[in-house]
Design a protein around this motif. Structure first.
Motif, PDB file in Angstrom:
ATOM      1  N   LEU A 375      -5.744 -40.591 -36.387  1.00  0.00           N
ATOM      2  CA  LEU A 375      -6.780 -39.892 -37.033  1.00  0.00           C
ATOM      3  C   LEU A 375      -6.234 -38.714 -37.894  1.00  0.00           C
ATOM      4  O   LEU A 375      -6.467 -38.398 -38.887  1.00  0.00           O
ATOM      5  CB  LEU A 375      -8.035 -39.217 -35.875  1.00  0.00           C
ATOM      6  CG  LEU A 375      -8.894 -40.102 -35.140  1.00  0.00           C
ATOM      7  CD1 LEU A 375      -9.808 -39.279 -34.636  1.00  0.00           C
ATOM      8  CD2 LEU A 375      -9.204 -41.153 -36.024  1.00  0.00           C
ATOM      9  N   PHE A 376      -5.176 -37.972 -36.979  1.00  0.00           N
ATOM     10  CA  PHE A 376      -4.609 -36.846 -37.680  1.00  0.00           C
ATOM     11  C   PHE A 376      -3.864 -37.060 -38.957  1.00  0.00           C
ATOM     12  O   PHE A 376      -3.870 -36.568 -39.992  1.00  0.00           O
ATOM     13  CB  PHE A 376      -3.682 -35.869 -36.820  1.00  0.00           C
ATOM     14  CG  PHE A 376      -4.378 -34.948 -35.919  1.00  0.00           C
ATOM     15  CD1 PHE A 376      -5.377 -34.126 -36.562  1.00  0.00           C
ATOM     16  CD2 PHE A 376      -4.387 -34.985 -34.558  1.00  0.00           C
ATOM     17  CE1 PHE A 376      -5.906 -33.035 -35.947  1.00  0.00           C
ATOM     18  CE2 PHE A 376      -5.071 -34.118 -34.010  1.00  0.00           C
ATOM     19  CZ  PHE A 376      -6.025 -33.018 -34.529  1.00  0.00           C
ATOM     20  N   SER A 377      -3.220 -38.504 -38.842  1.00  0.00           N
ATOM     21  CA  SER A 377      -2.727 -39.111 -40.093  1.00  0.00           C
ATOM     22  C   SER A 377      -3.458 -39.551 -41.077  1.00  0.00           C
ATOM     23  O   SER A 377      -3.299 -39.061 -42.333  1.00  0.00           O
ATOM     24  CB  SER A 377      -1.618 -40.230 -39.455  1.00  0.00           C
ATOM     25  OG  SER A 377      -1.888 -41.422 -40.007  1.00  0.00           O
ATOM     26  N   LEU A 378      -4.660 -39.835 -40.712  1.00  0.00           N
ATOM     27  CA  LEU A 378      -5.709 -40.075 -41.829  1.00  0.00           C
ATOM     28  C   LEU A 378      -6.120 -38.812 -42.348  1.00  0.00           C
ATOM     29  O   LEU A 378      -6.373 -38.850 -43.616  1.00  0.00           O
ATOM     30  CB  LEU A 378      -7.016 -41.004 -41.256  1.00  0.00           C
ATOM     31  CG  LEU A 378      -6.742 -42.251 -40.627  1.00  0.00           C
ATOM     32  CD1 LEU A 378      -7.896 -42.744 -40.010  1.00  0.00           C
ATOM     33  CD2 LEU A 378      -6.406 -43.284 -41.698  1.00  0.00           C
ATOM     34  N   ILE A 379      -6.454 -37.862 -41.502  1.00  0.00           N
ATOM     35  CA  ILE A 379      -6.946 -36.641 -42.184  1.00  0.00           C
ATOM     36  C   ILE A 379      -5.793 -36.101 -43.027  1.00  0.00           C
ATOM     37  O   ILE A 379      -6.295 -35.508 -44.163  1.00  0.00           O
ATOM     38  CB  ILE A 379      -7.163 -35.695 -40.965  1.00  0.00           C
ATOM     39  CG1 ILE A 379      -8.571 -36.207 -40.289  1.00  0.00           C
ATOM     40  CG2 ILE A 379      -7.192 -34.114 -41.454  1.00  0.00           C
ATOM     41  CD1 ILE A 379      -8.526 -35.530 -38.812  1.00  0.00           C
ATOM     42  N   ARG A 380      -4.415 -36.098 -42.592  1.00  0.00           N
ATOM     43  CA  ARG A 380      -3.506 -35.577 -43.356  1.00  0.00           C
ATOM     44  C   ARG A 380      -3.498 -36.202 -44.900  1.00  0.00           C
ATOM     45  O   ARG A 380      -3.352 -35.712 -46.045  1.00  0.00           O
ATOM     46  CB  ARG A 380      -2.339 -35.815 -42.854  1.00  0.00           C
ATOM     47  CG  ARG A 380      -1.963 -34.839 -41.472  1.00  0.00           C
ATOM     48  CD  ARG A 380      -0.692 -34.985 -41.185  1.00  0.00           C
ATOM     49  NE  ARG A 380       0.426 -34.308 -42.112  1.00  0.00           N
ATOM     50  CZ  ARG A 380       1.014 -33.191 -42.036  1.00  0.00           C
ATOM     51  NH1 ARG A 380       0.340 -32.348 -40.929  1.00  0.00           N
ATOM     52  NH2 ARG A 380       1.800 -32.489 -42.833  1.00  0.00           N
ATOM     53  N   LYS A 381      -3.654 -37.600 -44.757  1.00  0.00           N
ATOM     54  CA  LYS A 381      -3.679 -38.176 -46.121  1.00  0.00           C
ATOM     55  C   LYS A 381      -4.840 -37.779 -46.796  1.00  0.00           C
ATOM     56  O   LYS A 381      -4.673 -37.748 -48.067  1.00  0.00           O
ATOM     57  CB  LYS A 381      -3.704 -39.879 -45.631  1.00  0.00           C
ATOM     58  CG  LYS A 381      -3.236 -40.666 -46.994  1.00  0.00           C
ATOM     59  CD  LYS A 381      -3.369 -42.123 -46.853  1.00  0.00           C
ATOM     60  CE  LYS A 381      -3.510 -42.961 -48.268  1.00  0.00           C
ATOM     61  NZ  LYS A 381      -4.249 -42.399 -49.213  1.00  0.00           N
ATOM     62  N   HIS A 382      -6.050 -37.700 -46.519  1.00  0.00           N
ATOM     63  CA  HIS A 382      -7.282 -37.365 -47.102  1.00  0.00           C
ATOM     64  C   HIS A 382      -7.030 -35.959 -47.662  1.00  0.00           C
ATOM     65  O   HIS A 382      -7.605 -35.932 -48.759  1.00  0.00           O
ATOM     66  CB  HIS A 382      -8.477 -37.686 -46.122  1.00  0.00           C
ATOM     67  CG  HIS A 382      -9.506 -36.750 -46.796  1.00  0.00           C
ATOM     68  ND1 HIS A 382     -10.567 -37.537 -47.504  1.00  0.00           N
ATOM     69  CD2 HIS A 382     -10.049 -35.474 -46.872  1.00  0.00           C
ATOM     70  CE1 HIS A 382     -11.573 -36.901 -47.969  1.00  0.00           C
ATOM     71  NE2 HIS A 382     -11.297 -35.909 -47.596  1.00  0.00           N
TER      72      HIS A 382
END
Lengths: 506, 506
Positions: A375-382
């Motif tokens: 989830l944090f990697s998705l958030i960072r990418k977003h």
């Protein structure tokens, strides 16, 4: 003909289940012993148990050791970095199944001035009068009267000394009735739960062998708000992040620089708004990936007797986020909740400035499908896709000039979710016990919305875990005037009786 | 041949301008009298002038009355709801033009512990040493030396007693040189400016006839940051609004209700994000309506020697809002600035909740084209277009259930903008005076970004108004260690000399 088969089937079941007492038997045993149980409850809650004060906890540990000693259990203190854990065992030499019961003995701190009784550790019995006010009555009245709506008020009556007193009571019943479990029992007592059980995860790894079991039963928390018998099969995990956006290095005069210096509160608003849509659904791609509710699961969720309309009325909300179709469905998904936000000053302190920073605190409730690292990697990418440069500490002067939009992202994973399948052996076994106790299916909560600090324990032991809540939902847990309803105390004993008499080898 | 025409032209000009002294004359008069002026400055700043203490102000008023008395002016106190205004006049019986000069005599409060001198009201002379530290030097050195970089430190040296002392000095020069203005002069002294001049707007309406004039000159504020002679033709106005969004009635457990109860901080973020685009431009239709910068105006704005790169470096910003192409262009438009934001708790106080409310404080700098009533009506329409129901006080239970999205909007218009055209008679007249004083065009600020509480005064009198700032921009106005640079004090006298000797009937 069909009737005959049914009778034969029931007879066979009764045989294979051993001497499992039925509902009426469990009820009459409970009626016989519950006042003994109430004495235990009165005794245990009289010991202050704020884990900030280790001397208070020591008294509680010694009391618990004494209880196991007198019941002929073995027990030992497992040392941790902080307050020890107490492990007690009653091995059944004929059994190859072990069930581990979890309780915690420490309680929330008390603010004596907020309680409607002289001492939060001296229990009082109360009855609600016609105007809805809780009026103290004499414990002596229980000699001749019983009203399930009466309540005992004291710290930890519900959270969580009450359930442990119920357990000791149930054990005493079965010892006297010579109906002890056909499996081995382990009890783990946590004395730091209200502090977030900071030493538990390491201790579990260290004492993994001693704690080994086939099933863990978490004896904590309130029943469903309908107050019907409940089984809870999991709890969401929790992670946090703090997002900080940057404007001018120092707050600037909003006349001189309004329309010129980028506003960090606007940047933060734009970033947060980009993360969720109008319906409160997270719009970050992949955030809900892996979560599929089957028709069967939706049926199970729909069976929970929530009253969505009543919840909305109580909260004063004219609509709900549309993550799921119902309350139960909504908590099957990870959340992304802005729990706090701050930029410069408001109200009488407001100043005519372009603020220097804006900050949002976000909590993320996790489900088993949502690995927090993912989830944090998705958030960072977003965030990067929105044109932000991510930093881990306040940006340097060079970074400030180099990157048009900067956000500081600090994140922390507190603990993950756990969820035991409803259609597992553990699920069948517990439903069977609860059916026997109450003659009806329990309410089954697939996962609870809130997080519990013992999930690292569950994860480390890698065994199925189910929560058996017994206390009333309106028990003022964590608040002044904590209490337990007499009806819940009795039904809690009956619940534990059914679990302890459920055959392990059926 | 051309040279001859030029000479004749200059001779004719000199005739038609009367006896206007030229730059060298103004400069030599200033050199002759500036130490007299410094004595006046020293005397006036020694009187504490915090308008919270009316007895301090009374001393200042009496001193000012004495100054006008000794110079043979008429004067009177104009009573207001608070501290009176002092109006002084020197009527020229041959003139049909009147110019009104505005000064304020009160000063910001002082925190003595923060000043690098024993008493903020006892002026000291300072020189910057090699390490950049301001070192006190003896006033006696001015008998034989002069350094324009030396500064006098005391409260109100720049804001705004300094300019008034310059004015008295210039008047004394011209009286002795028998070169008094060919127009009538009125001086209005405000003793509550640092309190926001709360009684000024009403007083102006009440004493409109007494204050009547053809032009108002606001003798306050610092020069452009380049410290070159400056004229400022207007100031933005200011309005405020507070936006509050609503979630559950009380903060709710983010585990139980995250994904279900709508989050007010998200709602607020979505609303704020909808109001401005990625470039910081307001995206509310019509917000910038009526503002057209002609090529000529853009040339005037571009002539201001701002160093955008240096500003950005100082502020630590890697980009600017794109409302205008330059700093000066950006402040020709109304702003919409989030000056503060709050929801629940952050940092160590952060709690795992869905907050009950979220709040944003917004300030709006106004320009003459942006009637604040019109802007607020556009903002309201925009908010409604986003699906919000607007309330004026906290929503009732019924409203909460009826409307999916609710925002409370509180707004206040503090005061409007004013702007005098650069190509007006007033503009020509002042440019002529400044050119004569310094041999070069002044920097012309079309409108200042910040707002000044005397704009209601300007609006009520309905006469052109121009600000003539004289003091150094780095004077620590409103802060400890307020000061005035000696070079600015002398050039300020020279500026006022040029204005007082500018013929009114050319």
């Amino acid at each position: 003909m069909q009737r005959l088969f049914t009778l034969i089937f029931l007879f066979v079941c009764a045989q294979s289940f051993g001497q499992s007492p039925q509902q009426s038997q469990l009820k009459s045993w409970t009626e016989e012993y519950w006042q003994h149980g109430l004495n235990l409850l009165t005794e245990i809650v009289k010991m202050p148990n704020d884990a900030v004060y280790t001397e208070q906890i020591e008294t509680n540990i010694q009391w618990c050791e004494q209880q196991f000693e007198s019941r002929d259990w073995s027990y030992e203190r497992l040392s941790t970095g902080g307050i020890p854990i107490l492990l007690a065992q009653k091995i059944n030499p004929n059994a190859n199944t072990t069930i581990l019961f979890y309780f915690h003995i420490d309680g929330q701190a008390v603010d004596r001035s907020q309680w409607d009784q002289p001492d939060p550790y001296i229990p009082v019995l109360k009855e609600k009068d016609e105007s809805g006010y809780w009026k103290t009555i004499d414990f002596q009245r229980l000699q001749s009267e019983y009203n399930p709506e009466w309540r005992v008020f004291a710290r930890s009556t519900s959270d969580d000394k009450g359930p442990f007193a119920m357990f000791l009571t149930a054990w005493d019943v079965l010892r006297e009735k010579e109906n002890l479990p056909d499996y081995s029992v382990k009890v783990i007592l946590d004395f730091e739960e209200e502090q977030g059980s900071p030493n538990l995860p390491d201790a579990v790894v260290k004492y993994k062998d001693k704690l080994a079991a086939d099933l863990m039963l978490i004896m904590d928390g309130p029943r469903h708000s309908s107050n019907l018998p409940t089984l809870t099969f999991g709890a969401r995990g929790i992670a946090q992040m703090t997002l900080t956006t940057f404007g001018p290095k120092l707050p600037q005069h909003s006349g001189h620089y309004g329309n010129y210096a980028p506003n960090p509160a606007l940047l933060l608003s734009q970033l947060l708004a980009s993360m969720k849509d109008e319906d409160g659904q997270v719009s970050i791609p992949g955030y809900y990936e892996g979560i599929e509710l089957s028709e069967q699961e939706k049926v199970i969720l729909a069976a929970v007797p929530d009253n969505d309309e009543a919840i909305q009325k109580r909260l004063g909300i004219g609509r709900t986020d549309q993550v799921g179709n119902t309350y139960q469905e909504s908590i099957q998904y990870p959340s992304l909740n802005i729990r706090g936000m701050r930029s410069a000053w408001v109200g009488p302190e407001a100043r005519t400035i372009v603020p220097a920073t804006a900050l949002a605190e976000v909590d993320i409730r996790l489900v088993p499908e949502s690995d927090p690292e993912r989830l944090f990697s998705l958030i960072r990418k977003h965030i990067e896709d929105q044109g932000f440069h991510i930093v881990e500490s306040d940006p340097s002067d060079e970074e400030r000039l180099q990157y048009p939009k900067i956000v500081k992202l600090e994140s922390k994973i507190s603990y993950q979710a756990f969820r035991t399948p409803l259609d597992s052996y553990a699920g069948d076994w517990l439903r069977s016990a609860m059916n026997r106790a109450f003659g009806q299916e329990p309410i089954q909560i697939r996962i609870s919305g809130g997080s519990i600090p013992i999930s690292p324990f569950v994860d480390a032991l890698k065994i199925p875990a189910v929560t058996i809540p017994t206390v009333n939902a309106d028990n003022n847990q964590h608040s002044p005037n904590e209490n337990i309803r007499l009806g819940n105390y009795r039904e809690g004993i009956q619940t534990i009786l059914s679990v302890l008499t459920e055959p392990s080898n059926k």
